[in-house]
Write an enzyme that holds these catalytic residues in place. Structure first.
Site, PDB file in Angstrom:
ATOM      1  N   ASN A 164       0.801  -1.234   0.000  1.00  0.00           N
ATOM      2  CA  ASN A 164       0.000   0.000   0.000  1.00  0.00           C
ATOM      3  C   ASN A 164       0.833   1.283   0.000  1.00  0.00           C
ATOM      4  OD1 ASN A 164       0.771  -0.542   2.643  1.00  0.00           O
ATOM      5  ND2 ASN A 164      -1.066   0.385   3.520  1.00  0.00           N
ATOM      6  N   GLU A 198       4.846  -4.563  11.853  1.00  0.00           N
ATOM      7  CA  GLU A 198       3.838  -3.505  11.658  1.00  0.00           C
ATOM      8  C   GLU A 198       2.670  -4.164  10.949  1.00  0.00           C
ATOM      9  OE1 GLU A 198       3.817  -0.588  12.794  1.00  0.00           O
ATOM     10  OE2 GLU A 198       5.887  -0.059  13.202  1.00  0.00           O
ATOM     11  N   CYS A 208      -3.308   0.783   6.919  1.00  0.00           N
ATOM     12  CA  CYS A 208      -3.389  -0.103   8.090  1.00  0.00           C
ATOM     13  C   CYS A 208      -4.036   0.542   9.298  1.00  0.00           C
ATOM     14  CB  CYS A 208      -1.978  -0.537   8.471  1.00  0.00           C
ATOM     15  SG  CYS A 208      -0.873   0.878   8.675  1.00  0.00           S
ATOM     16  N   GLU A 255       8.272   1.986  14.529  1.00  0.00           N
ATOM     17  CA  GLU A 255       9.040   2.635  13.469  1.00  0.00           C
ATOM     18  C   GLU A 255       9.033   4.141  13.725  1.00  0.00           C
ATOM     19  OE1 GLU A 255       7.447   0.848   9.746  1.00  0.00           O
ATOM     20  OE2 GLU A 255       9.299  -0.320   9.828  1.00  0.00           O
TER      21      GLU A 255
HETATM   22  P1  NAD Z   1       0.766  -9.625   3.488  1.00  0.00           P
HETATM   23  O1  NAD Z   1       0.900 -10.024   4.909  1.00  0.00           O
HETATM   24  O2  NAD Z   1       0.025 -10.502   2.574  1.00  0.00           O
HETATM   25  O3  NAD Z   1       2.218  -9.450   2.827  1.00  0.00           O
HETATM   26  C1  NAD Z   1       3.174  -8.573   3.371  1.00  0.00           C
HETATM   27  C2  NAD Z   1       4.558  -8.986   2.894  1.00  0.00           C
HETATM   28  O4  NAD Z   1       4.903 -10.235   3.503  1.00  0.00           O
HETATM   29  C3  NAD Z   1       4.664  -9.212   1.388  1.00  0.00           C
HETATM   30  O5  NAD Z   1       5.908  -8.723   0.944  1.00  0.00           O
HETATM   31  C4  NAD Z   1       4.598 -10.735   1.261  1.00  0.00           C
HETATM   32  O6  NAD Z   1       5.231 -11.225   0.111  1.00  0.00           O
HETATM   33  C5  NAD Z   1       5.324 -11.154   2.510  1.00  0.00           C
HETATM   34  N1  NAD Z   1       4.980 -12.497   2.998  1.00  0.00           N
HETATM   35  C6  NAD Z   1       3.805 -13.155   2.865  1.00  0.00           C
HETATM   36  N2  NAD Z   1       3.876 -14.356   3.481  1.00  0.00           N
HETATM   37  C7  NAD Z   1       5.122 -14.453   4.015  1.00  0.00           C
HETATM   38  C8  NAD Z   1       5.796 -15.448   4.782  1.00  0.00           C
HETATM   39  N3  NAD Z   1       5.202 -16.585   5.120  1.00  0.00           N
HETATM   40  N4  NAD Z   1       7.067 -15.216   5.168  1.00  0.00           N
HETATM   41  C9  NAD Z   1       7.689 -14.045   4.859  1.00  0.00           C
HETATM   42  N5  NAD Z   1       7.089 -13.067   4.122  1.00  0.00           N
HETATM   43  C10 NAD Z   1       5.827 -13.269   3.714  1.00  0.00           C
HETATM   44  O7  NAD Z   1       0.165  -8.147   3.505  1.00  0.00           O
HETATM   45  P2  NAD Z   1      -0.257  -7.238   2.268  1.00  0.00           P
HETATM   46  O8  NAD Z   1      -1.510  -7.768   1.685  1.00  0.00           O
HETATM   47  O9  NAD Z   1       0.914  -7.014   1.374  1.00  0.00           O
HETATM   48  O10 NAD Z   1      -0.536  -5.844   2.996  1.00  0.00           O
HETATM   49  C11 NAD Z   1      -1.717  -5.558   3.655  1.00  0.00           C
HETATM   50  C12 NAD Z   1      -1.569  -5.747   5.142  1.00  0.00           C
HETATM   51  O11 NAD Z   1      -0.466  -4.977   5.620  1.00  0.00           O
HETATM   52  C13 NAD Z   1      -2.773  -5.250   5.915  1.00  0.00           C
HETATM   53  O12 NAD Z   1      -3.103  -6.167   6.924  1.00  0.00           O
HETATM   54  C14 NAD Z   1      -2.282  -3.943   6.507  1.00  0.00           C
HETATM   55  O13 NAD Z   1      -2.964  -3.537   7.668  1.00  0.00           O
HETATM   56  C15 NAD Z   1      -0.853  -4.233   6.765  1.00  0.00           C
HETATM   57  N6  NAD Z   1      -0.080  -2.991   6.868  1.00  0.00           N
HETATM   58  C16 NAD Z   1       0.387  -2.616   8.090  1.00  0.00           C
HETATM   59  C17 NAD Z   1       1.067  -1.410   8.223  1.00  0.00           C
HETATM   60  C18 NAD Z   1       1.593  -0.944   9.552  1.00  0.00           C
HETATM   61  O14 NAD Z   1       2.481  -0.101   9.558  1.00  0.00           O
HETATM   62  N7  NAD Z   1       1.108  -1.425  10.672  1.00  0.00           N
HETATM   63  C19 NAD Z   1       1.270  -0.593   7.103  1.00  0.00           C
HETATM   64  C20 NAD Z   1       0.790  -1.037   5.866  1.00  0.00           C
HETATM   65  C21 NAD Z   1       0.113  -2.240   5.759  1.00  0.00           C
END
Ligand code: NAD
Length: 487
Positions: free
Chosen positions: A148, A245, A279, A461
């Protein structure tokens, strides 16, 4: 376009790798081919990052800071190009990428670049001795990003890591491979040793390789709670440090004495910026019964004026959702809300034309949706939707709303609108969330720690707090007298 690994200062060719096309969310036309890193790529990235770490850790803080500041200048000088890449990859309006994404990345590099020379330990005056501490870097750190805010996430991780003397291997989301490569180029041009910031592409399998690699000291993830749990478990096997995060379902509470115009403005920001794919969004909007009807009327009116359309158009206010699959997931949430008895007051449908009358049926567009007649137990009020869908919930008393706001396993963010200064602080102090706002929402200055409590995360962060997460403390005792020994 080819999106491949950036290792040791060089963009590798992607041939003979598993690959896929990534798509522009605004029209689902292919943007380029993404090449998944393989075992050899990861090994090369770790070797190169280790080499860079041994050079970088011997630099003074001021020397490291200069590289970060120069890289920030390079990003700012390429604002339009990088913003346009981000908009193509993510589908967010160009007005947002120009105003927020790239400058927020540069802010982090300026903040931590400026701080690098000031990272220091403590001195302890002891009896005939003294002691001191040294905050030392961890080594090779890995960053794993969500889709995002691609460049912002990469910079929020890289800037403190590098300022503290670490090197970093960053894996962007498989859906948004472009701008981490721009950050890598900026670091190289700013004078970073090759390998200081490597980029590897790929999905969760590549993330897993980084988590399990014995020579990577730390993992910092921005992603969903379920990925966070897997990474936490994987890192535990190596006793690796983590920063997580994760997602949220944050409450935004509007009391009867609030400035309603500001509260409505913040509710819109808290739900519809970046198509609602944020998020920390305040998706459970608790509104006091006394002002419920007028609040809803004003919110509906302003929501219906949001200009949904081509993200590349500077007049657009809401762009396209990241993928067809994500859009379909959000539509399923909207159907779930309707079938559970909530009333869809506005939006929640796929528009055929944008605000300038252009056909947008090939893109992942949804109109911003408001649900009312909601109940805390409905799926739409419990699960993170990560799209432009908000639920308005009515409340009567402060005690009641605090209890309901905290009734979730998430704890990322919370907001309170009131003109009663005592109530504002009293309520915020009782909300179980890591990042809070009084009379505003979703403002994340680099000076303030950002992160979640409960299942929304570990660590922080931004701010001075991030330094602790990228250093390990060494204590040194220095004897000034003789060794007293009973032997
Ligand atoms: P996601 O968890 O599907 O993927 C995040 C990252 O993790 C990607 O790069 C993905 O390839 C990697 N990944 C997936 N499975 C993995 C594994 N088993 N081992 C290691 N890496 C792995 O999330 P998304 O769909 O890309 O993003 C949306 C989510 O991110 C939402 O839940 C959102 O709230 C969260 N988010 C949190 C913050 C924050 O700062 N708290 C900021 C932005 C997004």
């Amino acid at each position: 376009m080819v999106y491949s690994q950036f290792v040791d200062g060089v963009l590798t060719t992607g041939s003979k790798r598993e690959s896929w096309l990534n798509y522009n969310p605004a029209n689902n036309n292919p943007l380029g081919e993404v090449f998944q890193a393989n075992d050899q790529d990861i090994e090369a990235a770790v070797n190169s990052s280790e080499k860079a770490f041994h050079i970088w850790r011997t630099k003074t803080g001021a020397e490291r800071g200069r590289v970060l500041l120069k890289a920030a200048d390079i990003l700012r000088s390429r604002l339009e190009k990088i913003a346009s890449l981000e908009t193509q990859d993510v589908g967010k309006p160009i007005s947002e990428s120009l105003a927020v994404d790239i400058s927020s990345a540069a802010d982090a590099m300026e903040y931590f670049g400026g701080m690098a020379a000031g990272i220091h330990g403590e001195f302890f005056d002891l009896k005939n001795a003294f002691g001191y501490t040294r905050p030392e870097p961890l080594g090779v750190c890995a960053g794993i990003g969500a889709w995002n805010y691609p460049i912002q996430i990469a910079a929020w991780k890289a800037a403190p890591a590098l300022a503290c003397g670490n090197s970093m291997i960053f894996k962007p989301s498989e859906l948004t491979p472009a701008t981490a490569l721009e950050l890598a180029k900026a670091f190289m041009e700013a004078g970073a040793p090759p390998g200081l910031f490597n980029v590897v592409q790929g999905d969760g399998r590549v993330g897993g390789m980084l988590v399990n690699h014995p020579r990577i000291a730390k993992i910092s993830l921005t992603g969903s709670v379920s990925t966070g749990k897997k990474i936490f478990a994987g890192a535990a096997a190596h006793l690796k440090r983590v920063t997580l995060e994760l997602g949220g379902k944050s409450p935004l509470i509007v009391f009867e004495d609030a400035d309603i115009h500001n509260a409505v403005s913040a509710t819109l920001l808290a739900n519809f910026y970046s198509q609602g794919e944020v998020c920390s969004n305040g998706t459970r909007v608790f509104v006091h019964r006394q002002i419920f009807d007028s609040f809803l009327m004003k919110l509906k009116d302003r929501t219906e004026k949001i200009r949904v359309g081509d993200p590349a158009d500077p007049d657009t206010q809401m762009g396209a959702l990241i993928s067809k699959a994500h859009m379909e997931k959000i539509i399923r949430f909207i159907e779930s809300g309707k079938s559970s008895g909530a009333t869809l007051v506005t939006g929640g449908f796929r528009p055929e034309k944008d605000f300038k009358g252009r056909d947008i049926t090939s893109g992942n567009f949804l109109t911003p949706a408001i649900f009312t007649d909601c109940d805390d137990s409905m799926e739409i009020c419990k699960e993170e939707i990560f799209g432009p869908v908000l639920s308005i919930l009515c409340f009567d008393s402060e005690e009641e709303v605090i209890e309901r706001a905290n009734n979730t396993s998430f704890g990322l963010a919370a907001g309170v609108f009131t003109n009663d200064i005592k109530r504002g602080h009293r309520v915020i102090h009782q909300l179980q969330a890591g990042t809070c706002w009084i009379n505003n929402y979703n403002i994340t200055p680099i000076e303030l720690p950002f992160g979640g409590n409960k299942q929304s995360g570990q660590g922080r962060e931004n701010s001075l707090a991030a330094i602790q997460h990228y250093t390990q403390l060494k204590s040194v005792y220095v004897e000034l007298g003789d060794v007293e020994s009973p032997y």
